[in-house]
Design a protein around this motif. Structure first.
Motif, PDB file in Angstrom:
ATOM      1  N   LYS A   7      35.360  29.106  19.815  1.00  0.00           N
ATOM      2  CA  LYS A   7      33.730  29.194  20.558  1.00  0.00           C
ATOM      3  C   LYS A   7      33.953  29.153  22.162  1.00  0.00           C
ATOM      4  N   ALA A   8      34.752  28.302  22.535  1.00  0.00           N
ATOM      5  CA  ALA A   8      35.186  27.854  23.756  1.00  0.00           C
ATOM      6  C   ALA A   8      35.742  29.304  24.506  1.00  0.00           C
ATOM      7  N   ARG A   9      36.615  30.047  23.957  1.00  0.00           N
ATOM      8  CA  ARG A   9      37.283  31.112  24.379  1.00  0.00           C
ATOM      9  C   ARG A   9      36.370  32.169  24.623  1.00  0.00           C
ATOM     10  N   ALA A  10      35.371  32.590  23.592  1.00  0.00           N
ATOM     11  CA  ALA A  10      34.439  33.520  23.777  1.00  0.00           C
ATOM     12  C   ALA A  10      33.595  33.314  25.438  1.00  0.00           C
ATOM     13  N   VAL A  11      33.467  32.073  25.678  1.00  0.00           N
ATOM     14  CA  VAL A  11      32.614  31.917  26.854  1.00  0.00           C
ATOM     15  C   VAL A  11      33.308  32.159  27.987  1.00  0.00           C
ATOM     16  N   ALA A  12      34.681  31.225  27.753  1.00  0.00           N
ATOM     17  CA  ALA A  12      35.647  31.473  29.153  1.00  0.00           C
ATOM     18  C   ALA A  12      36.166  32.856  29.330  1.00  0.00           C
ATOM     19  N   ALA A  13      36.449  33.411  28.429  1.00  0.00           N
ATOM     20  CA  ALA A  13      37.084  34.855  28.486  1.00  0.00           C
ATOM     21  C   ALA A  13      36.118  35.668  29.241  1.00  0.00           C
ATOM     22  N   GLU A  14      34.880  35.595  28.845  1.00  0.00           N
ATOM     23  CA  GLU A  14      33.940  36.433  29.456  1.00  0.00           C
ATOM     24  C   GLU A  14      33.755  36.176  31.167  1.00  0.00           C
ATOM     25  N   THR A  15      33.588  34.782  31.635  1.00  0.00           N
ATOM     26  CA  THR A  15      33.615  34.185  32.831  1.00  0.00           C
ATOM     27  C   THR A  15      34.944  34.766  33.581  1.00  0.00           C
ATOM     28  N   LEU A  16      36.192  34.544  32.899  1.00  0.00           N
ATOM     29  CA  LEU A  16      37.436  34.968  33.718  1.00  0.00           C
ATOM     30  C   LEU A  16      37.432  36.477  33.950  1.00  0.00           C
ATOM     31  N   ALA A  17      37.003  37.028  33.048  1.00  0.00           N
ATOM     32  CA  ALA A  17      36.882  38.510  33.276  1.00  0.00           C
ATOM     33  C   ALA A  17      35.992  38.945  34.455  1.00  0.00           C
ATOM     34  N   GLN A  18      35.033  38.168  34.694  1.00  0.00           N
ATOM     35  CA  GLN A  18      34.313  38.584  35.817  1.00  0.00           C
ATOM     36  C   GLN A  18      34.856  38.056  37.063  1.00  0.00           C
ATOM     37  N   ALA A  19      35.609  36.875  36.815  1.00  0.00           N
ATOM     38  CA  ALA A  19      36.094  36.204  38.271  1.00  0.00           C
ATOM     39  C   ALA A  19      37.122  37.233  38.658  1.00  0.00           C
ATOM     40  N   TYR A  20      38.171  37.541  37.691  1.00  0.00           N
ATOM     41  CA  TYR A  20      39.297  38.610  37.954  1.00  0.00           C
ATOM     42  C   TYR A  20      38.801  39.799  38.530  1.00  0.00           C
ATOM     43  N   ASP A  21      37.931  40.381  37.882  1.00  0.00           N
ATOM     44  CA  ASP A  21      37.095  41.638  38.653  1.00  0.00           C
ATOM     45  C   ASP A  21      36.654  41.404  40.010  1.00  0.00           C
ATOM     46  N   LYS A  22      35.817  40.361  40.334  1.00  0.00           N
ATOM     47  CA  LYS A  22      35.353  40.098  41.620  1.00  0.00           C
ATOM     48  C   LYS A  22      36.778  39.843  42.580  1.00  0.00           C
ATOM     49  N   VAL A  23      37.822  39.289  42.287  1.00  0.00           N
ATOM     50  CA  VAL A  23      38.837  39.153  43.345  1.00  0.00           C
ATOM     51  C   VAL A  23      39.367  40.405  43.437  1.00  0.00           C
ATOM     52  N   GLY A  24      39.364  41.395  42.495  1.00  0.00           N
ATOM     53  CA  GLY A  24      40.102  42.674  42.865  1.00  0.00           C
ATOM     54  C   GLY A  24      41.403  42.865  41.898  1.00  0.00           C
ATOM     55  N   PHE A  25      41.534  42.325  40.880  1.00  0.00           N
ATOM     56  CA  PHE A  25      42.631  42.550  39.779  1.00  0.00           C
ATOM     57  C   PHE A  25      42.347  43.970  39.231  1.00  0.00           C
ATOM     58  N   LEU A  26      43.302  44.839  39.121  1.00  0.00           N
ATOM     59  CA  LEU A  26      43.209  46.026  38.405  1.00  0.00           C
ATOM     60  C   LEU A  26      42.912  45.591  36.937  1.00  0.00           C
ATOM     61  N   PRO A  27      41.978  46.210  36.268  1.00  0.00           N
ATOM     62  CA  PRO A  27      41.945  45.716  34.863  1.00  0.00           C
ATOM     63  C   PRO A  27      43.117  46.449  33.979  1.00  0.00           C
ATOM     64  N   ALA A  28      43.554  45.667  32.956  1.00  0.00           N
ATOM     65  CA  ALA A  28      44.670  46.160  32.237  1.00  0.00           C
ATOM     66  C   ALA A  28      44.056  47.261  31.004  1.00  0.00           C
ATOM     67  N   LYS A  29      44.524  48.320  30.963  1.00  0.00           N
ATOM     68  CA  LYS A  29      44.101  49.178  29.944  1.00  0.00           C
ATOM     69  C   LYS A  29      44.576  49.156  28.768  1.00  0.00           C
TER      70      LYS A  29
END
Ligand code: AQP
Length: 332
Positions: free
Chosen positions: A310-332
């Motif tokens: 349950k925790a990972r579901a929430v944490a992963a979503e936030t981390l993805a947003q943060a990674y995107d905001k700082v400019g990390f290239l998404p892994a394909k």
């Protein structure tokens, strides 16, 4: 429902009375009204040297104590920090936003590193508050129920959330501390000038919830009071008695004024005897329940596995947003 997040270290084995009254007790209450996430913070536990087998055992023990205290896995999400890798991942991002001087001003780091010696203190201990920032922000927590000693770390969390949001656009909820005035700081029974703590208190000043109830009663009876014999709440002039009144009042749900009335004309001995009894009544079933959870490690581990999911579901979503905001290239 507003969200709360908090954590406790699995370092010492038994929780102490300060941990319980200052934090865990509020966690139990808040699971009724909030979307609650609570974790055993094992990543924080390795900021000081640890024994691996002991850490593993203490992590289960901490979870068992949280369940014994009243956390209900149906009402809250209970998990182990290292089961959710996003904590370490977001911590790196937040480390890069934190000023060196800003981190150096954290009083807990200053105290703990002074005790260990600057050369011995790890870089992990130094960035511990930033990991805590990541812990909180990952869950978009509105409030963080902790004791007074954590206030500065919540302030840092607010500052970094604002900084990130300002620089990269709205991403994180800016959390507030949830600190109950009455129990924000439980004091050492032998030295009421310092907080009860696993590292600073002497054994006589520290109530470990898993100690023999008889030993606990003895510690209460030998608690330091004051020179006169009046039972009155006055944190400045009568810190010892005031601490006992706070503990007694919280454990029994009796107001301080009512307790002062009850003990008019009676000595400290009467208060200590009654408090010792209340304490034994509290710790005895707590110890038994903790043992029951420990005796069934499969159930315990499955509660923690569900919590981590349950925790990972929430944490992963936030981390993805943060990674995107700082400019990390998404892994394909
Ligand atoms: N004396 C206390 N009064 C009120 N709250 C307290 N807390 C700790 N001591 C008191 C709160 O307990 C929660 C969990 O704390 P932790 O896992 O971070 O443990 P800690 O702060 O490492 O506990 P100690 O005993 O205080 O450790 P040392 O001696 O290492 O500093 C937190 O919410 C904390 O505020």
């Amino acid at each position: 429902r507003p969200r709360v997040l908090s954590g406790i270290q699995p370092t010492a084995g038994s929780f102490h009375l300060g941990n319980y009254l200052g934090a865990v007790r509020q966690w139990v209450a808040l699971q009724e009204s909030h979307d609650a996430f609570y974790m055993v913070v094992d990543l924080h536990a390795i900021t000081v040297p640890q024994d691996p087998a002991q850490l593993r055992a203490n992590t289960r023990l901490a979870a068992a104590q949280l369940l014994a205290a009243g956390l209900d896995p149906e009402r809250c999400t209970l998990f182990v920090q290292s089961h959710v890798p996003e904590h370490a991942q977001l911590a790196w991002v937040m480390n890069c936003l934190t000023g060196f001087g800003e981190a150096s001003r954290m009083t807990q780091f200053k105290d703990k590193s002074a005790k260990q010696g600057a050369d011995r203190a790890s870089v992990g201990l130094f960035t511990y508050p930033v990991l805590q920032v990541a812990d909180i922000l990952l869950y978009q927590a509105h409030e963080v129920p902790v004791g007074e000693d954590q206030r500065q770390h919540i302030e840092l969390t607010r500052d970094l959330a604002d900084r990130f949001n300002g620089r990269f656009g709205a991403t994180f909820t800016v959390p507030k501390p949830y600190i109950l005035k009455e129990t924000a700081k439980i004091y050492d029974l032998q030295d009421p000038a310092i907080k009860m703590s696993k590292s600073a208190s002497t054994p006589k000043g520290l109530i470990n919830l898993l100690d023999e109830p008889k030993a606990t009663a003895k510690k209460v009876k030998s608690a330091v009071t004051d020179t006169d014999s009046e039972i009155r709440y006055d944190a400045e002039k009568k810190p010892g008695v005031s601490n006992l009144l706070t503990i007694y009042s919280t454990l029994t749900g009796t107001g301080i004024a009512e307790l002062e009335q009850k003990y008019v004309g009676k000595g400290y001995g009467a208060l200590k005897t009654d408090l010792a009894e209340a304490m034994v009544e509290f710790v005895t079933p707590f110890r038994d329940r903790t043992q029951e959870f420990l005796d069934d490690p499969e159930t315990l581990d499955s509660i923690l596995a569900k919590g981590a999911e349950k925790a990972r579901a929430v944490a992963a979503e936030t981390l993805a947003q943060a990674y995107d905001k700082v400019g990390f290239l998404p892994a394909k």
